[in-house]
Design a protein around this motif. Structure first.
Motif, PDB file in Angstrom:
ATOM      1  N   TRP A  69      10.268  10.948 -13.900  1.00 47.35           N
ATOM      2  CA  TRP A  69       9.041  11.499 -13.325  1.00 47.35           C
ATOM      3  C   TRP A  69       8.390  10.504 -12.371  1.00 47.35           C
ATOM      4  O   TRP A  69       7.871  10.889 -11.322  1.00 47.35           O
ATOM      5  CB  TRP A  69       8.081  11.856 -14.450  1.00 47.35           C
ATOM      6  N   LEU A  70       8.411   9.221 -12.722  1.00 49.80           N
ATOM      7  CA  LEU A  70       7.872   8.200 -11.828  1.00 49.80           C
ATOM      8  C   LEU A  70       8.660   8.142 -10.517  1.00 49.80           C
ATOM      9  O   LEU A  70       8.073   7.963  -9.438  1.00 49.80           O
ATOM     10  CB  LEU A  70       7.897   6.830 -12.512  1.00 49.80           C
ATOM     11  N   MET A  71       9.970   8.287 -10.618  1.00 47.45           N
ATOM     12  CA  MET A  71      10.788   8.291  -9.405  1.00 47.45           C
ATOM     13  C   MET A  71      10.431   9.485  -8.525  1.00 47.45           C
ATOM     14  O   MET A  71      10.366   9.372  -7.283  1.00 47.45           O
ATOM     15  CB  MET A  71      12.273   8.335  -9.784  1.00 47.45           C
ATOM     16  N   ARG A  72      10.173  10.614  -9.125  1.00 51.84           N
ATOM     17  CA  ARG A  72       9.757  11.798  -8.359  1.00 51.84           C
ATOM     18  C   ARG A  72       8.411  11.553  -7.692  1.00 51.84           C
ATOM     19  O   ARG A  72       8.222  11.894  -6.502  1.00 51.84           O
ATOM     20  CB  ARG A  72       9.684  13.007  -9.282  1.00 51.84           C
ATOM     21  N   GLU A  73       7.457  10.974  -8.425  1.00 52.90           N
ATOM     22  CA  GLU A  73       6.158  10.676  -7.842  1.00 52.90           C
ATOM     23  C   GLU A  73       6.278   9.667  -6.701  1.00 52.90           C
ATOM     24  O   GLU A  73       5.589   9.777  -5.673  1.00 52.90           O
ATOM     25  CB  GLU A  73       5.222  10.133  -8.931  1.00 52.90           C
ATOM     26  N   PHE A  74       7.152   8.703  -6.852  1.00 47.91           N
ATOM     27  CA  PHE A  74       7.345   7.679  -5.821  1.00 47.91           C
ATOM     28  C   PHE A  74       7.885   8.297  -4.530  1.00 47.91           C
ATOM     29  O   PHE A  74       7.368   8.052  -3.434  1.00 47.91           O
ATOM     30  CB  PHE A  74       8.290   6.609  -6.354  1.00 47.91           C
ATOM     31  N   THR A 123       7.924  11.534  -3.662  1.00 47.55           N
ATOM     32  CA  THR A 123       7.007  12.529  -3.109  1.00 47.55           C
ATOM     33  C   THR A 123       5.845  11.873  -2.370  1.00 47.55           C
ATOM     34  O   THR A 123       5.461  12.299  -1.272  1.00 47.55           O
ATOM     35  CB  THR A 123       6.475  13.430  -4.232  1.00 47.55           C
ATOM     36  N   GLY A 124       5.280  10.823  -2.970  1.00 50.16           N
ATOM     37  CA  GLY A 124       4.191  10.124  -2.303  1.00 50.16           C
ATOM     38  C   GLY A 124       4.633   9.444  -1.025  1.00 50.16           C
ATOM     39  O   GLY A 124       3.879   9.388  -0.031  1.00 50.16           O
ATOM     40  N   GLN A 125       5.856   8.939  -0.984  1.00 48.21           N
ATOM     41  CA  GLN A 125       6.358   8.300   0.231  1.00 48.21           C
ATOM     42  C   GLN A 125       6.592   9.311   1.346  1.00 48.21           C
ATOM     43  O   GLN A 125       6.270   9.052   2.517  1.00 48.21           O
ATOM     44  CB  GLN A 125       7.642   7.551  -0.081  1.00 48.21           C
ATOM     45  N   ASN A 126       7.154  10.458   0.989  1.00 42.55           N
ATOM     46  CA  ASN A 126       7.470  11.453   2.012  1.00 42.55           C
ATOM     47  C   ASN A 126       6.240  12.203   2.511  1.00 42.55           C
ATOM     48  O   ASN A 126       6.181  12.597   3.679  1.00 42.55           O
ATOM     49  CB  ASN A 126       8.490  12.457   1.468  1.00 42.55           C
ATOM     50  N   LEU A 182       1.185  10.180   0.626  1.00 40.11           N
ATOM     51  CA  LEU A 182       0.177   9.973  -0.426  1.00 40.11           C
ATOM     52  C   LEU A 182       0.329   8.549  -0.964  1.00 40.11           C
ATOM     53  O   LEU A 182       1.029   8.296  -1.938  1.00 40.11           O
ATOM     54  CB  LEU A 182       0.360  11.011  -1.536  1.00 40.11           C
ATOM     55  N   TRP A 183      -0.359   7.621  -0.314  1.00 44.29           N
ATOM     56  CA  TRP A 183      -0.113   6.212  -0.605  1.00 44.29           C
ATOM     57  C   TRP A 183      -0.686   5.785  -1.949  1.00 44.29           C
ATOM     58  O   TRP A 183      -0.159   4.876  -2.585  1.00 44.29           O
ATOM     59  CB  TRP A 183      -0.695   5.354   0.531  1.00 44.29           C
ATOM     60  N   ARG A 184      -1.758   6.413  -2.388  1.00 50.80           N
ATOM     61  CA  ARG A 184      -2.283   6.082  -3.719  1.00 50.80           C
ATOM     62  C   ARG A 184      -1.291   6.474  -4.811  1.00 50.80           C
ATOM     63  O   ARG A 184      -1.040   5.719  -5.745  1.00 50.80           O
ATOM     64  CB  ARG A 184      -3.616   6.786  -3.933  1.00 50.80           C
ATOM     65  N   GLN A 185      -0.753   7.656  -4.686  1.00 50.29           N
ATOM     66  CA  GLN A 185       0.271   8.099  -5.641  1.00 50.29           C
ATOM     67  C   GLN A 185       1.505   7.213  -5.576  1.00 50.29           C
ATOM     68  O   GLN A 185       2.096   6.868  -6.596  1.00 50.29           O
ATOM     69  CB  GLN A 185       0.647   9.551  -5.340  1.00 50.29           C
ATOM     70  N   TRP A 186       1.870   6.809  -4.371  1.00 47.72           N
ATOM     71  CA  TRP A 186       3.037   5.931  -4.192  1.00 47.72           C
ATOM     72  C   TRP A 186       2.811   4.566  -4.814  1.00 47.72           C
ATOM     73  O   TRP A 186       3.684   4.006  -5.479  1.00 47.72           O
ATOM     74  CB  TRP A 186       3.322   5.797  -2.700  1.00 47.72           C
ATOM     75  N   LEU A 187       1.599   3.995  -4.625  1.00 48.14           N
ATOM     76  CA  LEU A 187       1.287   2.684  -5.191  1.00 48.14           C
ATOM     77  C   LEU A 187       1.196   2.733  -6.718  1.00 48.14           C
ATOM     78  O   LEU A 187       1.623   1.797  -7.402  1.00 48.14           O
ATOM     79  CB  LEU A 187      -0.027   2.162  -4.602  1.00 48.14           C
ATOM     80  N   LYS A 188       0.654   3.818  -7.269  1.00 53.07           N
ATOM     81  CA  LYS A 188       0.595   3.956  -8.729  1.00 53.07           C
ATOM     82  C   LYS A 188       1.996   4.014  -9.337  1.00 53.07           C
ATOM     83  O   LYS A 188       2.289   3.358 -10.343  1.00 53.07           O
ATOM     84  CB  LYS A 188      -0.189   5.208  -9.097  1.00 53.07           C
TER      85      LYS A 188
END
Length: 208
Positions: free
Chosen positions: A139-144, A146-149, A152-158
């Motif tokens: 799930w973290l990999m998916r959030e990473f 998705t935030g990169q593409n 969403l830099w806050r989501q990517w940094l989290k």
């Protein structure tokens, strides 16, 4: 003046981990009405699968027992009558009922439970946590991604900050599971060896 256009789902999809050439085939199968009807009956299918597995195991066990009985009968009939007379009748040969079973070999003397009970409980808990942590890392990999593409830099940094902690926790749980498995194996070997040696050296008539 050009307006800023947010990329749509069709533009982001090729960059997501779930995208692939056969995605449309899987989606078509999952959305098919026949698959939906079968998915609604998953409880009945699960119970049916369990019942079929139990009946198959019982049939295999019954077949093996019959084959073993036939083999024992054939060996008894092939033995010569002279050898039967020469057998000593002082001590009867122990039957299968007198022999200790698998669980009995793993029980220490004076205990009702198998050796290594706390270790087994710890192994079950660590295995469950390890499985949950693997799902959490996915799930973290998916959030990473998705935030990169999507920018969403806050989501990517989290996700970037949580991923090393999840990796360290996974390594710790993996090492703990390996250590617990080795300890359970050692305890079972020691308990079974002591039980077998005690039974082997019991009722011995040593020379004086």
């Amino acid at each position: 003046m050009t307006s800023k256009v947010t990329p749509g789902r069709e533009l982001v999809a090729p960059h997501l981990p779930i995208h692939g050439r056969g995605t449309w085939v899987v989606k078509a199968l999952l959305l098919h009405p026949s698959f939906q009807k079968v998915a609604r009956q998953w409880k009945f299918l699960f119970v049916l699968l369990v019942a079929a597995s139990i009946s198959a195991l019982r049939a295999i066990h019954r077949k093996r027992s019959q084959q073993q009985a036939i083999a024992n009968t054939a060996l008894a009939e092939q033995a010569p009558s002279s050898s039967r007379k020469r057998r000593p009748s002082k001590k009867a040969k122990p039957s299968k009922k007198d022999r200790p079973g698998f669980l009995e070999l793993l029980r220490p003397e004076g205990s009702r439970f198998v050796a290594g009970g706390p270790e087994i409980a710890t192994l079950v808990v660590t295995s469950g946590l390890n499985a949950w942590l693997m799902l959490y890392k996915a799930w973290l990999m998916r959030e990473f991604v998705t935030g990169q593409n999507l920018g969403l830099w806050r989501q990517w940094l989290k996700a970037l900050a949580k991923f090393p902690l999840a990796t360290l926790a996974g390594a710790l749980l993996s090492q703990m599971s390996k250590y617990t498995q080795a300890r359970v194996s050692l305890l079972w070997r020691r308990t079974a060896t002591r039980r077998l040696m005690r039974g082997y050296f019991s009722d011995m008539n040593y020379y004086k």
